[in-house]
Write a protein that holds these residues in place. Sequence first.
Motif, PDB file in Angstrom:
ATOM      1  N   UNK A 162      14.880  26.144   9.926  1.00 52.72           N
ATOM      2  CA  UNK A 162      14.543  25.095   8.962  1.00 52.72           C
ATOM      3  C   UNK A 162      14.524  23.765   9.703  1.00 52.72           C
ATOM      4  N   UNK A 163      13.384  23.098   9.667  1.00 54.64           N
ATOM      5  CA  UNK A 163      13.192  21.844  10.384  1.00 54.64           C
ATOM      6  C   UNK A 163      12.871  20.752   9.374  1.00 54.64           C
ATOM      7  N   UNK A 164      13.649  19.664   9.404  1.00 55.18           N
ATOM      8  CA  UNK A 164      13.479  18.567   8.453  1.00 55.18           C
ATOM      9  C   UNK A 164      13.210  17.264   9.191  1.00 55.18           C
ATOM     10  N   UNK A 165      12.262  16.492   8.694  1.00 56.74           N
ATOM     11  CA  UNK A 165      12.066  15.130   9.186  1.00 56.74           C
ATOM     12  C   UNK A 165      11.974  14.214   7.972  1.00 56.74           C
ATOM     13  N   UNK A 166      12.803  13.189   7.990  1.00 55.39           N
ATOM     14  CA  UNK A 166      12.879  12.215   6.916  1.00 55.39           C
ATOM     15  C   UNK A 166      11.504  11.620   6.615  1.00 55.39           C
ATOM     16  N   UNK A 167      11.128  11.632   5.351  1.00 58.95           N
ATOM     17  CA  UNK A 167       9.879  11.016   4.939  1.00 58.95           C
ATOM     18  C   UNK A 167       8.659  11.901   5.067  1.00 58.95           C
ATOM     19  N   UNK A 168       8.823  13.090   5.666  1.00 60.14           N
ATOM     20  CA  UNK A 168       7.681  14.008   5.815  1.00 60.14           C
ATOM     21  C   UNK A 168       7.923  15.286   5.019  1.00 60.14           C
ATOM     22  N   UNK A 224      -4.199   3.795  16.552  1.00 58.20           N
ATOM     23  CA  UNK A 224      -4.898   5.040  16.868  1.00 58.20           C
ATOM     24  C   UNK A 224      -4.149   6.264  16.335  1.00 58.20           C
ATOM     25  N   UNK A 225      -3.096   6.039  15.564  1.00 59.29           N
ATOM     26  CA  UNK A 225      -2.278   7.126  15.024  1.00 59.29           C
ATOM     27  C   UNK A 225      -2.637   7.349  13.560  1.00 59.29           C
ATOM     28  N   UNK A 226      -3.068   8.572  13.228  1.00 58.76           N
ATOM     29  CA  UNK A 226      -3.358   8.905  11.833  1.00 58.76           C
ATOM     30  C   UNK A 226      -2.075   9.049  11.040  1.00 58.76           C
ATOM     31  N   UNK A 227      -1.072   9.675  11.644  1.00 61.10           N
ATOM     32  CA  UNK A 227       0.188   9.877  10.944  1.00 61.10           C
ATOM     33  C   UNK A 227       1.101  10.813  11.697  1.00 61.10           C
ATOM     34  N   UNK A 281       1.993   6.199   8.860  1.00 56.87           N
ATOM     35  CA  UNK A 281       3.218   5.582   9.365  1.00 56.87           C
ATOM     36  C   UNK A 281       3.768   4.498   8.447  1.00 56.87           C
ATOM     37  N   UNK A 282       2.969   4.009   7.501  1.00 57.27           N
ATOM     38  CA  UNK A 282       3.512   3.040   6.548  1.00 57.27           C
ATOM     39  C   UNK A 282       4.404   3.705   5.511  1.00 57.27           C
ATOM     40  N   UNK A 283       4.551   5.019   5.606  1.00 57.07           N
ATOM     41  CA  UNK A 283       5.460   5.735   4.718  1.00 57.07           C
ATOM     42  C   UNK A 283       6.896   5.723   5.183  1.00 57.07           C
ATOM     43  N   UNK A 284       7.190   5.006   6.273  1.00 59.35           N
ATOM     44  CA  UNK A 284       8.538   4.989   6.841  1.00 59.35           C
ATOM     45  C   UNK A 284       9.046   3.555   6.909  1.00 59.35           C
ATOM     46  N   UNK A 324       0.838  -1.197   0.000  1.00 60.35           N
ATOM     47  CA  UNK A 324       0.000   0.000   0.000  1.00 60.35           C
ATOM     48  C   UNK A 324       0.876   1.251   0.000  1.00 60.35           C
ATOM     49  N   UNK A 325       0.428   2.258  -0.721  1.00 64.11           N
ATOM     50  CA  UNK A 325       1.161   3.520  -0.748  1.00 64.11           C
ATOM     51  C   UNK A 325       0.789   4.349   0.470  1.00 64.11           C
ATOM     52  N   UNK A 326       1.745   5.119   0.964  1.00 66.60           N
ATOM     53  CA  UNK A 326       1.475   6.015   2.079  1.00 66.60           C
ATOM     54  C   UNK A 326       0.463   7.063   1.667  1.00 66.60           C
ATOM     55  N   UNK A 327      -0.179   7.666   2.648  1.00 69.42           N
ATOM     56  CA  UNK A 327      -1.080   8.791   2.421  1.00 69.42           C
ATOM     57  C   UNK A 327      -0.397  10.058   2.900  1.00 69.42           C
ATOM     58  N   UNK A 328      -0.377  11.071   2.046  1.00 62.10           N
ATOM     59  CA  UNK A 328       0.064  12.412   2.437  1.00 62.10           C
ATOM     60  C   UNK A 328      -1.181  13.282   2.494  1.00 62.10           C
ATOM     61  N   UNK A 329      -1.565  13.646   3.708  1.00 58.32           N
ATOM     62  CA  UNK A 329      -2.771  14.445   3.926  1.00 58.32           C
ATOM     63  C   UNK A 329      -2.352  15.879   4.216  1.00 58.32           C
ATOM     64  N   UNK A 330      -3.035  16.827   3.584  1.00 52.88           N
ATOM     65  CA  UNK A 330      -2.687  18.226   3.798  1.00 52.88           C
ATOM     66  C   UNK A 330      -3.895  19.132   3.671  1.00 52.88           C
ATOM     67  N   UNK A 331      -3.607  20.418   3.740  1.00 51.43           N
ATOM     68  CA  UNK A 331      -4.651  21.445   3.647  1.00 51.43           C
ATOM     69  C   UNK A 331      -4.134  22.558   2.746  1.00 51.43           C
ATOM     70  N   UNK A 332      -4.940  22.960   1.793  1.00 50.33           N
ATOM     71  CA  UNK A 332      -4.596  24.058   0.891  1.00 50.33           C
ATOM     72  C   UNK A 332      -5.779  25.003   0.812  1.00 50.33           C
ATOM     73  N   UNK A 333      -5.559  26.254   1.213  1.00 50.76           N
ATOM     74  CA  UNK A 333      -6.648  27.225   1.197  1.00 50.76           C
ATOM     75  C   UNK A 333      -7.807  26.815   2.071  1.00 50.76           C
TER      76      UNK A 333
END
Length: 281
Positions: A267-273, A148-151, A191-194, A1-10
Amino acid sequence: MAKIEFGVLGGQAIIVVSGKIINVNERSGGQFSSDPMDVLAHWPAFEKWARGVEATGTEADVDYDALDCPVPKPTAIYGIGLNYADHAKEAGLEFPKQPMVFAKYPCCITDATADITLTSNRVDFEAELVVAISREAHKISEEDAMSYVAGYSVGQDISDRRQQFSDKPPQFCLGKSAPGYGPCGPVLVTTDGFADPHDIALNCFINDEQVQNSSTKHLIFNVPQLVSFLSQWCILQPGDLIFTGTPAGVGAVRTPRRYLQPGEVITTNIEGIGQMRNTCV
């Protein structure tokens, strides 16, 4: 399964698929709201739907810098203090025997590229992995906690040390809750994106100077332990956030101390996010 990237635009809930922006409400035919908090309130059903969505190639390309905070109005934000082994050692403090919990109030939440308005000359930086809750959790086990973790998202626990240590004992909540003191984003990643959701690299730069560099494998209490522990005392709600702690390198324990200055860029970086870039003003 592919990871889900959930976001908000406008203000609209979106997912990012193959680098393209897909509007959740439009693509789902109204099955899911455009309100990101409502989507989080129906996360299990949404997640099942989102995993079947494909980009047609006609959608707009994603610009991560243009996205809003993926969880803009959490009911509660739990901060965890002294939760990295390297940070405890640099502070000369014993490891806590249970998670040290404080509140960040929701007014602190802002976007991944928002300016940070400094409230004194002793404002500090704290790069953190942020956990978003997917469904109501009360008295759950560590073994079940990840369900219980969305991501995960990127966060900064910006902290006014002048306010925090203005009296004895110190008072954590207010100095960490000024408007803009909880930037989060640019997306929420399942979390399956890691490769290993408990060993994720994170770092922080002030301008071009690297000030933090670690991995979540150095957490004293990992994500399942934190979620389970909090649920023993509180009823966690969908969209609640946990700022899981910061690694070594924060300004308050450096010699000499190193606080944020107007004009500096965090500048804050987290691998995979992804990356957050916040300018201090």
